[in-house]
Design a protein around this motif. Structure first.
Motif: not given
Length: 652
Positions: A34-55
């Motif tokens: 429960l905890v790891k998959p959910k938090l990992t998914q949130q972190q991945q989404q945040q990384i994707a947003l950061n990538q969009a920002g750097i682009v």
């Protein structure tokens, strides 16, 4: 008989087992499912947003260059075609208020478009010492020109309002990575292009800071697979390189990123890759890839997996501490009741250790027939069995040792007899020949003895004595070699000698043996080859190889040719081969021929020691190597590669 009591395992199962199982299941279910998959998914989404920002940030940087290039193109088509005006106005425009990321730029008219009758009339400025300097090289009539350059041709067919970005490249003069924006110029027709060269070190600085902010690192790959940016600490950069390293080449140097680079070069939108181990970060990592639409570059961001799962790990740690505290409280209460049990277990453990070391003959008191009682009964039974086995092993130990010694001695004696047979046999034949000559001389002495008879007798005795001396010396050397076989040494002395003389001596000592067979020995050794080595060891090697060919290469009584060939090799080395035209060695046997006591002619003249001794001498005291090439029916060739100066015995 002791009355069975409540088993200890029942008490443990009713208490600790249930608590431990429930605690472990709870922690595993909550954290892992429960905890790891959910938090990992949130972190991945945040990384994707950061990538969009750097682009977007890179897009803004690229748009500035595109706007500057567009300004050059529009201005060049509107101004009068005057060189002085162009050289006065455009340097300040290209300088862009001292923007260091702009390496240069220029106007590149079509032939006759700027001045009638002039094919090459370009205006290019490059940044040098912080200022724009005019460069006229492209207008050289004897030069290659610029109309057929890739960046010029790219603008010829491009829309007037869109920049055509070149592949990333390294400027041949400044060795600076850069990229060029090309925009066509139109004045009712295509009249040339405007270009601006943008340095990539600014992009590298942005990505370096971006990677550090995310506790990882970032990289960029252009549309043809060139590495625009990558952490300099991860690879040894070549400041003199005239071209950018490719993703394929970097993937060969950093194999854990090979698949990532392959997927990056074929990327269409975004991708997330999980790395089991990133050697730069020193742990597992996630790599997010995103495409830059303006240039078709790929931006990658590698983030440690621990950063993605840090919150989950901290939550799991909290749960483990909380449940651990609970278990500690329960354990404290249970410790009092278990103390007596532990004491009995420790007593039993100590008795088992004493029994295993043979220092105890006591029998354990079983006590109540619970788990401890059953354990002590089993230990007593095992101890009795172990004592019986140890006694039996002691009885047969001496027999096994003696049998092994006799078996090894028999094999060694067989090998010694094989190796000594040739020199002793040669010496015996020579002594017999001397005896026959003596008897013949005695008969002639009783009659009338001539000077010729006396000379022949002296020559026969002298030649026979020399043969006996050489073979007896060889026998002594062989015995010395067998005494030191275990440490790969030989008893002969080191000196400088001619290889041809040594081979001829070996031939002379082997002549009686060869004369009893239809085998022929051919020698091709130049007189100019000399060695500073161990002639006794090398002689033994040659004799072993010749004997090996006579025993194994030819059918009994069959003819054959053995050839010794020597040639100078690389400086300081020579090649010496012993070959035959016999039956050859099957491929499956070639890897075993140098093993000790391995032979295919056991009891027929082969002991299995000859080639083993040869291998030890060549690779040991002589400091060389020995190779064999053979195929069934085509004969065999043993090639020795020897140093002209042998290593010292300590080194070998």
């Amino acid at each position: 008989m002791a009355t069975p009591r409540l088993m200890i395992r029942h008490k443990i199962h009713l208490g600790f087992s249930l608590v431990f199982v429930m605690a472990l299941l709870l922690i595993f279910a909550v954290v892992e499912l429960l905890v790891k998959p959910k938090l990992t998914q949130q972190q991945q989404q945040q990384i994707a947003l950061n990538q969009a920002g750097i682009v977007e940030l890179l897009g803004a940087k690229l748009s500035q260059t595109e706007f500057l290039t567009s300004t050059l193109a529009i201005t060049a088509t509107r101004l009068p075609k005057e060189q002085v005006l162009f050289k006065t106005l455009f340097p300040r425009v290209i300088d862009n208020h001292g923007d260091a990321t702009i390496a240069g730029g220029g106007i590149w008219p079509e032939p006759d478009a700027f001045t009638e009758g002039v094919t090459r009339r370009s205006f290019f400025w490059g940044r040098a010492d912080g200022a724009m300097r005019f460069v006229d090289d492209y207008n050289d009539p004897d030069g290659a020109g610029y109309h057929n350059r890739a960046w010029y041709l790219a603008g010829r067919d491009a829309p007037a309002d869109r920049c055509q970005w070149s592949n990333a490249y390294t400027d041949p003069f400044t060795l600076t990575p850069m990229v060029t924006c090309t925009i066509p110029m139109y004045d009712d027709r295509f009249v040339g292009v405007a270009t601006v060269d943008m340095r990539l070190d600014g992009i590298t600085d942005i990505l370096s800071q971006y990677g550090a902010e995310n506790e990882g690192y970032a990289f960029a790959i252009d549309n043809v697979g060139h590495m625009i940016s990558f952490p300099s600490t991860a690879i040894q950069a070549d400041d003199r390189a005239t071209s950018l390293i490719t993703a394929t080449a970097l993937g060969q140097r950093l194999p854990w990123l090979k698949t990532t680079f392959e997927r990056a070069t074929a990327l269409q939108d975004t991708d997330m890759i999980e790395l089991p181990k990133d050697e730069i970060l020193g742990e597992a990592a996630y790599v997010h890839l995103i495409r830059v639409p303006q240039t078709d570059w790929t931006i990658g961001l590698a983030v440690p997996r621990s950063r993605m799962t840090a919150a989950a790990e901290s939550t799991g740690l909290f749960l483990m501490l909380a449940i651990g505290a609970l278990l500690s409280a329960v354990g404290t209460v249970a410790a009092i009741s278990l103390r007596k049990l532990l004491q009995k277990i420790q007593q039993t453990t100590g008795q088992v250790r004493e029994l295993a070391e043979g220092e105890s003959t006591r029998v354990l008191d079983t006590g109540p027939l619970n788990e401890i009682g059953e354990l002590r009964l089993a230990v007593n039974a095992y101890g009795d069995k172990l004592k019986s086995l140890l006694k039996h092993l002691e009885e047969v130990q001496d027999e096994l040792v003696q049998s092994e010694k006799l078996a090894s001695l028999g094999s060694l004696v067989s090998g010694i007899a094989h190796e000594l047979n040739t020199p002793v046999g040669n010496a015996l034949m020579s002594s017999t020949a001397i005896l026959d000559a003596k008897q013949d001389f005695t008969r002639k002495l009783a009659g009338q003895l001539t000077r010729s008879d006396m000379d022949h007798f002296i020559e026969d005795v002298d030649e026979g004595a020399q043969i006996i001396e050489r073979n007896m010396t060889r026998a002594a050397e062989l015995i010395g070699a067998f005494k030191q076989l275990a440490v790969d040494q030989a008893s002969s002395n080191r000196r400088t000698f001619e290889l041809q003389d040594l081979v001829n001596e070996v031939h002379l000592s082997m002549r009686p043996t060869l004369q009893r067979t239809p085998c022929r020995l051919e020698i091709d050794v130049p007189a100019s080859l000399s060695l500073d080595s161990y002639p006794g060891s090398l002689s033994q090697v040659l004799i072993n190889l010749i004997n090996n060919a006579m025993i194994h290469a030819f059918e009994e009584g069959g003819p054959g040719t053995i050839r010794i060939l020597a040639r100078a090799g690389e400086p300081g080395w020579l090649s010496l081969s012993v070959s035959d035209d016999g039956c050859g060695i099957p491929k499956e046997l070639q890897k075993r021929i140098f093993d000790p006591f391995y032979t295919t002619r056991l009891g027929q003249g082969g002991s299995g020691l000859g080639l083993h001794i040869t291998f030890n001498l060549v690779t040991g005291i002589l400091g060389g190597r020995i190779d064999v090439s053979s195929s069934p029916g085509s004969g065999s060739c043993f090639t020795l590669t020897l140093p002209v100066t042998a290593p010292n015995r300590e080194e070998s």
